[in-house]
Design an enzyme around this catalytic site. Sequence first.
Site, PDB file in Angstrom:
ATOM      1  N   HIS A 102       0.837  -1.226   0.000  1.00 55.73           N
ATOM      2  CA  HIS A 102       0.000   0.000   0.000  1.00 55.73           C
ATOM      3  C   HIS A 102       0.867   1.270   0.000  1.00 55.73           C
ATOM      4  CE1 HIS A 102      -3.570  -2.411   1.418  1.00 55.73           C
ATOM      5  NE2 HIS A 102      -2.625  -3.128   1.969  1.00 55.73           N
TER       6      HIS A 102
ATOM      7  N   SER B  48      13.216  20.545 -18.062  1.00 53.75           N
ATOM      8  CA  SER B  48      12.023  21.314 -18.384  1.00 53.75           C
ATOM      9  C   SER B  48      12.444  22.501 -19.238  1.00 53.75           C
ATOM     10  CB  SER B  48      11.387  21.801 -17.085  1.00 53.75           C
ATOM     11  OG  SER B  48      10.671  22.995 -17.288  1.00 53.75           O
TER      12      SER B  48
ATOM     13  N   LYS C 206      15.113  21.123 -13.232  1.00 53.75           N
ATOM     14  CA  LYS C 206      14.427  19.836 -13.333  1.00 53.75           C
ATOM     15  C   LYS C 206      15.312  18.719 -13.899  1.00 53.75           C
ATOM     16  CE  LYS C 206      10.354  19.333 -11.933  1.00 53.75           C
ATOM     17  NZ  LYS C 206       9.608  18.701 -12.902  1.00 53.75           N
TER      18      LYS C 206
ATOM     19  N   GLU D 219       8.541   7.281 -17.023  1.00 55.21           N
ATOM     20  CA  GLU D 219       7.156   7.692 -17.267  1.00 55.21           C
ATOM     21  C   GLU D 219       6.658   7.155 -18.603  1.00 55.21           C
ATOM     22  OE1 GLU D 219       6.474  12.005 -15.451  1.00 55.21           O
ATOM     23  OE2 GLU D 219       8.463  11.821 -16.358  1.00 55.21           O
TER      24      GLU D 219
END
Lengths: 443, 443, 443, 443
Positions: free
Chosen positions: B137, B258, B264, B271
């Site tokens: 979890h 970015s 970044k 992803e």
Amino acid sequence: MSSFHDFNKSIEIDEFLWDAEIEASKAYAKALFKAGILDKKEFNSIKKALKKIKVNKNPNSFEDVHMAVLNLLIQKTGNSGKKLHTGRSRNEQVATDERIWLKEKIFEISKEIKELQRVIVKIAEKNFGVIIPGYTHLRQAQPVLFSHYIMSLFWKMQRGEERLLEALKRVDELPLGCGAFAGSSIPIDRNLLKKELRFSKISENSIDSVSDRNFILEVLFALSLILLDLSRYAEDFIIFSSEEFSFIYFEDFEKFGSSMMPHKANPDIFELIRAKAGKIFGYLTSLYIVLKGTPISYNKDMQEDKIPLKEGVDTAFNTIRAFKEMLEKLKINKEEIRRKMGYLVYSTDIVDYLIEKGMNFEDAYATVKKLCEFSKRENIPFDCITLKKYKEFSSLFEKDVYLIFSPESSVRKKKTYGSTHPAWVKFQIDKAKEVLKNTKNKL
Amino acid sequence: MSSFHDFNKSIEIDEFLWDAEIEASKAYAKALFKAGILDKKEFNSIKKALKKIKVNKNPNSFEDVHMAVLNLLIQKTGNSGKKLHTGRSRNEQVATDERIWLKEKIFEISKEIKELQRVIVKIAEKNFGVIIPGYTHLRQAQPVLFSHYIMSLFWKMQRGEERLLEALKRVDELPLGCGAFAGSSIPIDRNLLKKELRFSKISENSIDSVSDRNFILEVLFALSLILLDLSRYAEDFIIFSSEEFSFIYFEDFEKFGSSMMPHKANPDIFELIRAKAGKIFGYLTSLYIVLKGTPISYNKDMQEDKIPLKEGVDTAFNTIRAFKEMLEKLKINKEEIRRKMGYLVYSTDIVDYLIEKGMNFEDAYATVKKLCEFSKRENIPFDCITLKKYKEFSSLFEKDVYLIFSPESSVRKKKTYGSTHPAWVKFQIDKAKEVLKNTKNKL
Amino acid sequence: MSSFHDFNKSIEIDEFLWDAEIEASKAYAKALFKAGILDKKEFNSIKKALKKIKVNKNPNSFEDVHMAVLNLLIQKTGNSGKKLHTGRSRNEQVATDERIWLKEKIFEISKEIKELQRVIVKIAEKNFGVIIPGYTHLRQAQPVLFSHYIMSLFWKMQRGEERLLEALKRVDELPLGCGAFAGSSIPIDRNLLKKELRFSKISENSIDSVSDRNFILEVLFALSLILLDLSRYAEDFIIFSSEEFSFIYFEDFEKFGSSMMPHKANPDIFELIRAKAGKIFGYLTSLYIVLKGTPISYNKDMQEDKIPLKEGVDTAFNTIRAFKEMLEKLKINKEEIRRKMGYLVYSTDIVDYLIEKGMNFEDAYATVKKLCEFSKRENIPFDCITLKKYKEFSSLFEKDVYLIFSPESSVRKKKTYGSTHPAWVKFQIDKAKEVLKNTKNKL
Amino acid sequence: MSSFHDFNKSIEIDEFLWDAEIEASKAYAKALFKAGILDKKEFNSIKKALKKIKVNKNPNSFEDVHMAVLNLLIQKTGNSGKKLHTGRSRNEQVATDERIWLKEKIFEISKEIKELQRVIVKIAEKNFGVIIPGYTHLRQAQPVLFSHYIMSLFWKMQRGEERLLEALKRVDELPLGCGAFAGSSIPIDRNLLKKELRFSKISENSIDSVSDRNFILEVLFALSLILLDLSRYAEDFIIFSSEEFSFIYFEDFEKFGSSMMPHKANPDIFELIRAKAGKIFGYLTSLYIVLKGTPISYNKDMQEDKIPLKEGVDTAFNTIRAFKEMLEKLKINKEEIRRKMGYLVYSTDIVDYLIEKGMNFEDAYATVKKLCEFSKRENIPFDCITLKKYKEFSSLFEKDVYLIFSPESSVRKKKTYGSTHPAWVKFQIDKAKEVLKNTKNKL
């Protein structure tokens, strides 16, 4: 808060695991006994109690089937029962129960597929010699034996079962003994559990074992392909049994009428079968999305596997059985079939005729294409075109061209292995019977 | 009409079958030669021409890859080429080409999976001893070896490849010789074709063979499960490499910044990997829907299998490779991991401690639950609670309770096969190496 | 045969339409009365009987809810009841019942969305001023108001409800009076039916009306998007409430523990919410596949719409409610948030600083990128870098650069409409309250 | 590393956004000019350069369309171009470009739907009076006007377009000015951008705006329903144009033959249309899965929206157009239709006859059911059964029963609004023309 309790609990939907939970608990008790956690008396009292709980299902008011069984056990056995969960986790229990249940279901479905295949072979043998127009693009293409047509489903089902039994190999891997995900501190003998629960192997990695639900996806997918195949034959049967085709008939249709139109006799069962492919793929999609991108190892998301598992498997079983039971009642209308077989289905045979006489394929094809255009335009069937006219298309045409135009002659022209030539179809049926015989011996 | 031509043609998207089409045409020419349709000279001229066409791809302006190759051949060889399509149909050609292409791709992907597994084992060995908080979890649950964690992916990939190779069995079945669907009138030796094209078997029923696309669905599904698994580890890696966790790091992140925020360093690759599970399942869904409820045998609908096949397979290959290449660059931040491991992960060990001292599980669990509540409420870690206080929870607590609170001690407590105990993890790694060794010998 | 009966019947799953069936039957009786088929006495006896049947549900043993109600009616009223089905068909009944049921459900869900939106606004107001690190790629990006973050869900839900209410327009179209598909021979006044059953319009074409199930797909899809949005915030909340982040907390987590690990407090509800997106999309997929390629008009396949309809809609309602109830209990941990906010989130503000001083964007970006690299490499936060050092990167840096490094200053720098500047967020909240107020007046 | 670059870059697939990127950049430059970041000269040089870049597409070697355009701009304008990205982020750019592109596509598709509807109305008018057997369960049910049948598609398309235009409302919301997700520090006038880019509104919340891809899902779904409807009429047309039905014909079929069977004239286009429902739903599924459970706000996963967007929209447009172009060429075979209309389609009319004579529905239905059974068993059509025989079934039968048995009489019996009575169908066509007229005025 009660709304969360309802949102969270799963007892109504995991009740189907009741028996598996009992079985797994019994085995686990034995392992605890061997590990010295339970003494002989405690072990026996648990075994006895579980037997009673198996019969007297009482799932209400608990969060899930595991809590329900455990709580009933503790009510019946007190301190002994309070030891049963030693070193055990719900995470491994649910995975174990699901696998136990699924293994049995796979065998049931596999048996049902075999039954269906037997019906197919029976029908192929019984109707040997019936020739139908075979279709591509739902257009009459070439004559084929009906037995050849229906046997195509045999091999699809054979692969269908093959996939299912391959999936079984991965279902048949025991998670019990993995604890919450890290393993158990109690020296649980997982080989003993494997033997007790009749699994083929134990999982190699506790994190892997507890986090996996691909075994469910895999079975659902294997079943999806079976239902996909059946949806296509259901489509054929619906079309073939329409008034306009009238090739086949099922007496059961008379039972499925309309509340408004008294003459209706509808192919309800085949329509439902066609639809079930969608139903089961929906369950597959659902569980796939649920699992996508969830972290390792166990997450509550995985509780959403129950409905896809239970409903998906039941849907598949019922659909295969319904298809089989319908197929048993198939009636073939030879007269209508012969009446509706168009003469154009022999066009390929004429091409072959010209090739035999020495023309190359491309020219033969072009010649017969023109012949077809003439025939359609003038509305003269092939066997009514005069030889003189034929010769206008090619001087290679001789009197023997008229021998082409019979279904029997056409199917006998096919030479290749797996083709619709009666001898090859006969060979195919024999091979299928061999397959069925071998299966019987195995299972 | 040109809009229909575009709507109908598939050449841009089936160009990937070019080589397979050449190969299949060559084998078919040989079979025609054996059947007496082509003489030696014709056969040789076709072989020579096909070799050239293979190199000089020129797919433009034809409807599909089969027409394109055939037309080029006829341009080059005249009458010989005009014989190549004798007794052959595009329906069987496309199914044959797809299988030839797919077989090769499956081997490539299988190899890539093995590479990934090798990297996993390497990492597991290299970082042996590193202990992380294991999660259920996404909450710290129990300490586990990082090697144990990463090895869980090894077994998922093992099953992933197993499924793929099982699907291969059904891909590896030759349709050529089935004609449009009824078989061919030319005595094509399908066993010769099988041998030439290195297939394991020939299909038993021509209607079945031409109407089947389940072999594509099956491969896409097997690949979907692999990408599903990778989506979950990608999720873990994204979370584990966040500033807040800082457990792991990948230098490549620095390359993915970015356009607006210069600081970044994004986990772009993971992803994208996470997303690919959706991409491939979309292709699977697409083809499943396309086939649902279509009549037997061939229908034009089936042309819509090309993009799912090509894009699905390529997506899978690229995703596995990208995951592997990233994994190779994994850096583990032991200090951060140890710093962030909460003391609550030992709660289960305390339960086990009490069980060892004679308490039953339910009471032990209830006792430690209270202890946890106290500890959270008062904000006192387990190792800072006095023995006196411990004894308020249970008189069974002794001084040795303080020995519990180390990651090393915790993982060593696990006893079961497949657990995170270093010895079992070592055993597991050895077994995995054995698996890899055996594969190497086989392929 | 009984297995077919079971395969075919739908009574267990269409029982949820009981009340709608009663309502539709009552209206239909009135239309029959007006058409002269029923006299006053017959009409009254039917109305009375239907009232009783509504209360005494007894669905057993009949094929479906329509047969069940009709048979009970005939039992109670004899000849009158035998007239009720005059000119009516089950095909139109089921479509009518489904629409009646669905309309009510849409209102319930719409209300629940509004409740959720109210909670969002309340939370946004209550926590106004709290600043969190905003994320892209799950990496700290720029500081944003927590109120801004949570308000983003408000607008997603606003569009979610908008879609649902647009779908309602097409649900709200009455099929009754269409007969089996061709219309009815009884002069049924469909406008009367429309009024009685509170529909907004009657369908224009009987074939269209009876063959349509897109209205269900549409509602399921609108709900799917709502659950998709919730799955993403659920993901955020699971991550944000992990030990490692500790940004937020929900007391309810304490209720969802582990059977093995007493310390666990799991985000079960959010995990289930995350999963429900998969569940509902599965139902959508299922019904889409069922309908694909089925002929016009009614086919039995369409009976498979019941489970997707009922379960899909209930799932959506329960999920939205559970999310709302959890959200109400959200606790924010300001200290942890501030502690975990990295200094790198100000990098964009430094770029803006340099632009204000006259540098062009590309150069400013490149300069700050180097600064970030330096800072990361040397492990020196922005506010600890000396001005001298700053000037090495650009001579434009002055003392005022140190004013940048506070969350408050950062959010106040944002100027655009819809940005995280407190004034714009305040404006946004006011606009949201206006939206809610207008809705209240409308419904 | 180059393999990551390829895995990550999207230029080949987002090239379709080139024009939108130019347009958005131009508008943004204007906003920068207004904000004082660009002076007049810089602004003009950027505008001029963008005009050139629009024509000379050169997407190669850059990561994505935004970088490609920006880099070309900087090459052309130097310092001016280096200012264009001030306060802007790729996150908002991509969302803006997609919406610009999509808005235009929606208008194109909407127009195409209108064209299709016009063809439907034309066909309905041209063939007014043709009566076909209407179908439920693919069984002849009741006679209906062909115009009634084809008009059913008109209303489905009307709702289809309605959904699309509703989705447009949410597409038509401008993200630009939202920065990476927190807003922009430059005082960009978003209302100016809105006006320049012809959007209807600007988004209320920057986080919401950057994280949203539901607008794509929504459009794909609206299109999916249109293709789902077309798949069903395609199925009908394939069946209706089979040799066995021969109700309708399309000359174009002659263009789609077989490479082996020269007589074939296949319904390729309708088969492909039927398949496209699967193709587009696959893209929808893909993007839904991609987004499920991803954190707020932007994640790289979202890059996987490009193919579904581009391919999904193009597929829909091409499919609608192909359907329309085929429909224009529809030929109806009245003789075959009349020949194949079975007499059983009048059974409901006989029920109505008995009801008119005073029998209640249930008894009338039971009576005619027996009559149908007799007729089928004895193979005597309704109009050949003697009146004496009729009276054996019910004394209510009189000589006028024989007036029932004509298609014209049957359709004229239908009384309800929306039914197949010619007057109502005429009314319906007029209403449809009104709808089309109003649309013309609007667009």
